[in-house]
Design a protein around this motif. Sequence first.
Motif, mmCIF file in Angstrom:
data_model
loop_
_atom_site.group_PDB
_atom_site.id
_atom_site.type_symbol
_atom_site.label_atom_id
_atom_site.label_comp_id
_atom_site.label_asym_id
_atom_site.label_seq_id
_atom_site.Cartn_x
_atom_site.Cartn_y
_atom_site.Cartn_z
ATOM 1 N N ALA A 139 -36.186 45.145 -41.539
ATOM 2 C CA ALA A 139 -36.044 43.872 -42.251
ATOM 3 C C ALA A 139 -36.817 42.739 -41.591
ATOM 4 O O ALA A 139 -37.010 41.688 -42.212
ATOM 5 N N ASP A 140 -37.283 42.935 -40.354
ATOM 6 C CA ASP A 140 -38.119 41.917 -39.725
ATOM 7 C C ASP A 140 -39.371 41.637 -40.552
ATOM 8 O O ASP A 140 -39.949 40.547 -40.464
ATOM 9 N N ASN A 141 -39.782 42.632 -41.326
ATOM 10 C CA ASN A 141 -41.015 42.514 -42.113
ATOM 11 C C ASN A 141 -40.759 42.165 -43.576
ATOM 12 O O ASN A 141 -41.697 42.159 -44.374
ATOM 13 N N TYR A 142 -39.507 41.880 -43.931
ATOM 14 C CA TYR A 142 -39.192 41.553 -45.318
ATOM 15 C C TYR A 142 -39.356 40.055 -45.530
ATOM 16 O O TYR A 142 -38.717 39.238 -44.856
ATOM 17 N N VAL A 143 -40.221 39.709 -46.466
ATOM 18 C CA VAL A 143 -40.452 38.302 -46.800
ATOM 19 C C VAL A 143 -40.429 38.153 -48.315
ATOM 20 O O VAL A 143 -40.741 39.089 -49.052
ATOM 21 N N PRO A 144 -40.056 36.984 -48.818
ATOM 22 C CA PRO A 144 -40.149 36.753 -50.264
ATOM 23 C C PRO A 144 -41.601 36.521 -50.658
ATOM 24 O O PRO A 144 -42.312 35.763 -50.009
ATOM 25 N N TYR A 145 -42.030 37.198 -51.713
ATOM 26 C CA TYR A 145 -43.401 36.994 -52.177
ATOM 27 C C TYR A 145 -43.496 37.308 -53.656
ATOM 28 O O TYR A 145 -42.606 37.920 -54.243
ATOM 29 N N ARG A 146 -44.591 36.886 -54.240
ATOM 30 C CA ARG A 146 -44.815 37.070 -55.677
ATOM 31 C C ARG A 146 -45.959 38.053 -55.917
ATOM 32 O O ARG A 146 -46.984 38.015 -55.234
ATOM 33 N N VAL A 147 -45.758 38.917 -56.902
ATOM 34 C CA VAL A 147 -46.817 39.788 -57.404
ATOM 35 C C VAL A 147 -47.409 39.102 -58.632
ATOM 36 O O VAL A 147 -46.694 38.842 -59.609
ATOM 37 N N ASN A 148 -48.683 38.778 -58.560
ATOM 38 C CA ASN A 148 -49.362 38.026 -59.620
ATOM 39 C C ASN A 148 -50.241 38.946 -60.450
ATOM 40 O O ASN A 148 -51.164 39.581 -59.923
ATOM 41 N N MET A 149 -49.971 39.006 -61.746
ATOM 42 C CA MET A 149 -50.793 39.817 -62.638
ATOM 43 C C MET A 149 -52.135 39.124 -62.896
ATOM 44 O O MET A 149 -52.193 37.898 -63.052
#
Length: 231
Positions: free
Chosen positions: A125-135
């Motif tokens: 979980a140290d590498n879990y960040v919120p991010y967006r996948v952009n089409m």
Amino acid sequence: MTSKNALIVRGGWDGHQPVEATERFIPFLRENGYNVRVEESPKIYADPDYMATVDLIVQCNTMNTIEKDEFAGLRSAIEAGTGMAGWHGGIADSYRNESDYLHLIGGQFACHPGKHPDDCIGEQADNYVPYRVNMVPEAADHPITQGIGDFDLVTEQYWVLADDYIDVLATTTQAVREWDPWHRPVTSPAIWTRDWGKGRIFVSTPGHRVEILDDPNVRTIIERGMLWASR
């Protein structure tokens, strides 16, 4: 419905849950007319007689190694029309010992920048960040991504090294945080396809663990991607 053959090759780093992850898609493949064979190593790729019968390879094999004859068999099958599909490190970080494999796939995992060092506890979980996948605009009409808009995840965000012979369907942008050594945002391909010989390759970088594969957007994209890539 005409029967087709799907080969699942899984293994490598257990953190990506190769067994649990691939088992999620076996019922879908069978419902779509595939006979499914599961192998726990890439050795099967070196069997040219069997590989000639395979319509779709689904690979979930992270940080492993591949022998020269195994890779040659994989590449030959794809060039002859076998499709290949996969997600996350199971396809984009599979065989670091074989540069020609990186050439085949078109994009290689480089890193997944994580949380602030002070917030890390030595877990995944140290590498879990919120991010967006952009089409990208081309994704609006593509059979893999049609009807799917931008979506958000909290998981590993792949920074990918890629070439321009991939057809990108979605991107993700790594922000610059105050503790990062880079000085401008970096956009990487998140979902892509690649034509190779007579074959097709599909890659989704989202798919770290089963909870991400269960996200409706991710699951739909992977299911469609497998069907799209298949012979």
